[in-house]
Design a protein around this motif. Structure first.
Motif, short mmCIF file in Angstrom:
data_model
loop_
_atom_site.label_atom_id
_atom_site.label_comp_id
_atom_site.label_asym_id
_atom_site.label_seq_id
_atom_site.Cartn_x
_atom_site.Cartn_y
_atom_site.Cartn_z
N UNK A 188 35.28 -45.80 -42.14
CA UNK A 188 35.06 -44.39 -42.39
C UNK A 188 36.02 -43.93 -43.48
N UNK A 189 35.68 -42.79 -44.08
CA UNK A 189 36.45 -42.25 -45.19
C UNK A 189 37.21 -41.00 -44.75
N UNK A 190 38.34 -40.74 -45.41
CA UNK A 190 39.07 -39.49 -45.19
C UNK A 190 39.48 -38.93 -46.55
N UNK A 191 39.69 -37.62 -46.56
CA UNK A 191 40.17 -36.94 -47.77
C UNK A 191 41.63 -37.28 -48.02
N UNK A 192 42.07 -37.00 -49.23
CA UNK A 192 43.46 -37.24 -49.58
C UNK A 192 44.41 -36.39 -48.73
N UNK A 193 44.01 -35.15 -48.45
CA UNK A 193 44.88 -34.27 -47.66
C UNK A 193 45.03 -34.76 -46.22
N UNK A 194 43.96 -35.29 -45.65
CA UNK A 194 44.06 -35.83 -44.30
C UNK A 194 44.88 -37.12 -44.31
N UNK A 195 44.67 -37.96 -45.31
CA UNK A 195 45.46 -39.18 -45.43
C UNK A 195 46.95 -38.85 -45.56
N UNK A 196 47.27 -37.83 -46.36
CA UNK A 196 48.67 -37.44 -46.54
C UNK A 196 49.27 -37.00 -45.20
N UNK A 197 48.53 -36.25 -44.43
CA UNK A 197 49.03 -35.76 -43.14
C UNK A 197 49.28 -36.92 -42.19
N UNK A 198 48.36 -37.88 -42.15
CA UNK A 198 48.54 -39.05 -41.31
C UNK A 198 49.74 -39.88 -41.78
#
Length: 215
Positions: A188-198
């Motif tokens: 699955x894919x995630x946005x850059x902002x969600x990746x940054x938060x993780x």
């Protein structure tokens, strides 16, 4: 707006697969096989599925084998990501996801049980049902993809690498987590902002993200 997208890629089975599945006492062998097959097909369509399609408990027959690198090990504490038919993620990861636009994606609580001693892990997990689909891949500009042609064309990401997948700019809009039905294998894919938060929470590594190029 960020110019990056990230894809979660499969990790080593040795590190993330512990033999969890439907408890044998709940379904017959044929019923379990039918449930698995139907769930594999539907879960990769990017559609929200009702909670009754998923078990409330996942059980493993694996047993701890300390000091033996040649046998499947069941750890005292499970990692933040456990491989199953659908991704199984810790409550910590799920709590980060809930802070973002996840669309119709579902996070269903699941207990992780050991059959060898009848105990349940003292950890909170959820089954991740990604309920958003986006037309994402640009196959002819991607690297590491293997194409399959059956009744339909689909791909598997056999050689995950940074910037290996090319994705369409349109995916930058909308939900922060999604999948592309033509990419199989539970990715699955995630946005850059969600990746940054993780990443900032120390929770990106368990999902083995690889950066994608936006075209």
């Amino acid at each position: 707006m960020s110019e990056h997208v990230w894809v979660s890629t499969p990790q080593s089975l040795f590190e993330t697969h512990f033999g969890f599945g439907w408890p044998e006492t709940q379904l017959s062998l044929q019923e379990r096989a039918d449930a698995y097959n139907a769930l594999i097909l539907d879960s990769e369509k990017g559609m929200p599925l009702p909670q009754n399609r998923f078990p409330q408990t996942l059980e493993t027959q694996f047993t701890p084998t300390p000091g033996d690198p040649h046998k499947s090990k069941l750890p005292a504490k499970l990692p933040h990501f456990v491989q199953w038919t659908c991704p199984v993620i810790s409550k910590d990861i799920a709590d980060v996801l809930r802070q973002f636009d996840i669309g119709a994606t579902n996070l269903y609580p699941v207990a992780m049980r050991r059959a060898d001693n009848g105990t349940t892990y003292d950890q909170d997990f959820v089954i991740l049902n990604v309920g958003v689909a986006k037309d994402t891949l640009v196959p002819d500009q991607s690297r590491g993809l293997k194409e399959y042609k059956l009744a339909w064309t689909f791909y598997r990401y056999r050689s995950p690498q940074e910037d290996g997948l090319a994705v369409k700019r349109s995916v930058l809009d909308g939900s922060d987590i999604w999948l592309d039905p033509v990419l199989r294998g539970g990715m699955f894919f995630v946005s850059d902002r969600l990746h940054d938060a993780l990443s900032n929470a120390g929770l990106a590594a368990p999902l083995a993200f690889k950066r994608c190029r936006v075209t």
